[in-house]
Design a protein around this motif. Structure first.
Motif, PDB file in Angstrom:
ATOM      1  N   ASP A 180      50.401  -4.761   8.576  1.00 17.74           N
ATOM      2  CA  ASP A 180      51.671  -4.240   9.087  1.00 17.74           C
ATOM      3  C   ASP A 180      52.820  -5.134   8.628  1.00 17.74           C
ATOM      4  O   ASP A 180      52.611  -6.326   8.357  1.00 17.74           O
ATOM      5  CB  ASP A 180      51.595  -4.232  10.616  1.00 17.74           C
ATOM      6  N   ASP A 181      54.010  -4.575   8.530  1.00 16.24           N
ATOM      7  CA  ASP A 181      55.236  -5.331   8.214  1.00 16.24           C
ATOM      8  C   ASP A 181      55.065  -6.151   6.935  1.00 16.24           C
ATOM      9  O   ASP A 181      55.567  -7.281   6.845  1.00 16.24           O
ATOM     10  CB  ASP A 181      55.605  -6.287   9.370  1.00 16.24           C
ATOM     11  N   ASP A 203      57.302  -3.078   5.094  1.00 19.35           N
ATOM     12  CA  ASP A 203      58.218  -3.216   6.217  1.00 19.35           C
ATOM     13  C   ASP A 203      59.508  -2.426   6.014  1.00 19.35           C
ATOM     14  O   ASP A 203      59.998  -2.295   4.896  1.00 19.35           O
ATOM     15  CB  ASP A 203      58.556  -4.691   6.438  1.00 19.35           C
ATOM     16  N   GLU A 237      57.235   2.228   5.990  1.00 21.34           N
ATOM     17  CA  GLU A 237      57.695   2.388   7.371  1.00 21.34           C
ATOM     18  C   GLU A 237      59.195   2.595   7.426  1.00 21.34           C
ATOM     19  O   GLU A 237      59.930   2.091   6.581  1.00 21.34           O
ATOM     20  CB  GLU A 237      57.408   1.114   8.176  1.00 21.34           C
TER      21      GLU A 237
HETATM   22 MG    MG Z   1      55.694  -2.399  11.049  1.00 23.18          MG
END
Ligand code: MG
Ligand code: C2E
Ligand code: MG
Ligand code: MG
Length: 277
Positions: A180-181, A203, A237
């Motif tokens: 994630d990110d 991200d 995202e």
């Molecule tokens: Mg994220």
């Protein structure tokens, strides 16, 4: 006049600081009862296959429906949950909710539907993560491929054997893993080879200006190229505009998430949107 103005500003400042400290203490106290008091909710945000435009899977995102303060987003309370250790109990509850909804959405669609859950580093490293995943998934009536886990890059830099062990246990149970990110931490390409990772989530800070800033576009393009070379798929995202979406498709991005498609919504609403599709 200047003086009294200054004093007002000062008292306003301290009052708002006091208020903030007060709210903080209140949230810490109230969080203990949030789970037993039925105040937590899991919302679902669709992940779109950028090639077809279809809903491909979903991310489970936690919400706290506080009886007095209204809906609270996770960045405001997850840190307290981590400090107090409540994160383990909460995380397990989120996992079960997501598993239940994967079955539910899957039967609506007539095929398995993957849901990803966020795992905080504290939870990932804790003893309660020592789970017999195949057995646990069987008890939930769910194939491993119906769940994926989102972790952050920081965990992979920490060369603890526990991290390796946990990731192998996921892999053996068929649970996919996403970073994630991606790009915000100490991104090291080396760990992508060392561990068995399935997805990179770019991200939103890189997505924001991907259509207008040549620097950000170059970063996004090289993340995607590298990921594909290593056999990983990429999820962008925070897609909010058609221009961002077009730039990402042009860069070869596999999946996208963002307000352009949908915010995270309650399970009933998510299920209805699947039916309409
Ligand atoms: Mg994220
Ligand atoms: P994340 O996993 O990176 O989730 C993406 C966040 O971006 C979500 O915020 C989502 O609502 C928001 N978002 C999605 N599309 C857009 C967009 O187009 N524009 C903008 N501005 N934002 C968008 P949310 O739900 O407030 O969650 C924030 C973070 O809290 C998550 O970041 C995740 O790290 C954490 N979190 C959420 N649910 C859980 C959970 O069940 N457990 C744990 N440990 N952490 C969670
Ligand atoms: Mg996430
Ligand atoms: Mg894998």
């Amino acid at each position: 006049a200047a003086k009294s103005n200054g004093r007002n500003q000062f008292s306003y400042f301290t009052r708002s600081m006091q208020q903030e400290a007060h709210t903080r203490l209140r949230l810490i106290g109230d969080l203990r009862n949030a789970l037993s008091g039925n105040q937590l909710r899991v919302y679902y945000q669709p992940v779109i296959d950028l090639r077809t435009g279809a809903v491909s899977k979903a991310e489970a995102l936690l919400r706290w429906q506080h009886p007095k303060l209204g809906m609270i987003d996770p960045p405001r309370f997850i840190p307290f949950a981590e400090e107090s250790g409540l994160i383990n109990e909460i995380g397990e509850w989120v996992f079960q909710e997501a598993a239940r909804c994967s079955c539910r959405f899957g039967s609506r669609l007539g095929k398995p539907f993957q849901i990803s859950v966020n795992k905080s580093p504290v939870q990932f490293m804790s003893r309660s993560e020592q789970v017999d995943w195949p057995e646990y998934l069987k008890s939930l009536g769910l194939p491993g491929s119906s769940i994926s886990v989102e972790i952050t890059e920081g965990l992979l830099l920490n060369a603890s054997s526990r991290v390796t062990e946990r990731l192998l246990q996921y892999r053996d149970a068929g649970i996919q893993v996403a970073i994630d990110d991606f790009g915000t931490g100490y991104s090291s390409m080396a760990y992508l080879r060392r561990f068995d990772i399935d997805y990179l989530k770019i991200d939103q800070s890189f997505v924001r200006d991907v259509a207008s800033d040549t620097g950000d576009r170059a970063i996004v393009r090289s993340i995607i190229a590298m990921a594909h070379e290593l056999g990983l798929q990429v999820i962008a995202e925070g897609i909010e505009t058609a221009e961002q979406k077009a730039a990402l498709i042009e860069a070869g991005c596999d999946y996208g998430q963002g307000f352009l498609f949908s915010r995270a919504v309650p399970p009933d609403e998510f299920e209805r949107s699947l039916g309409a599709a």
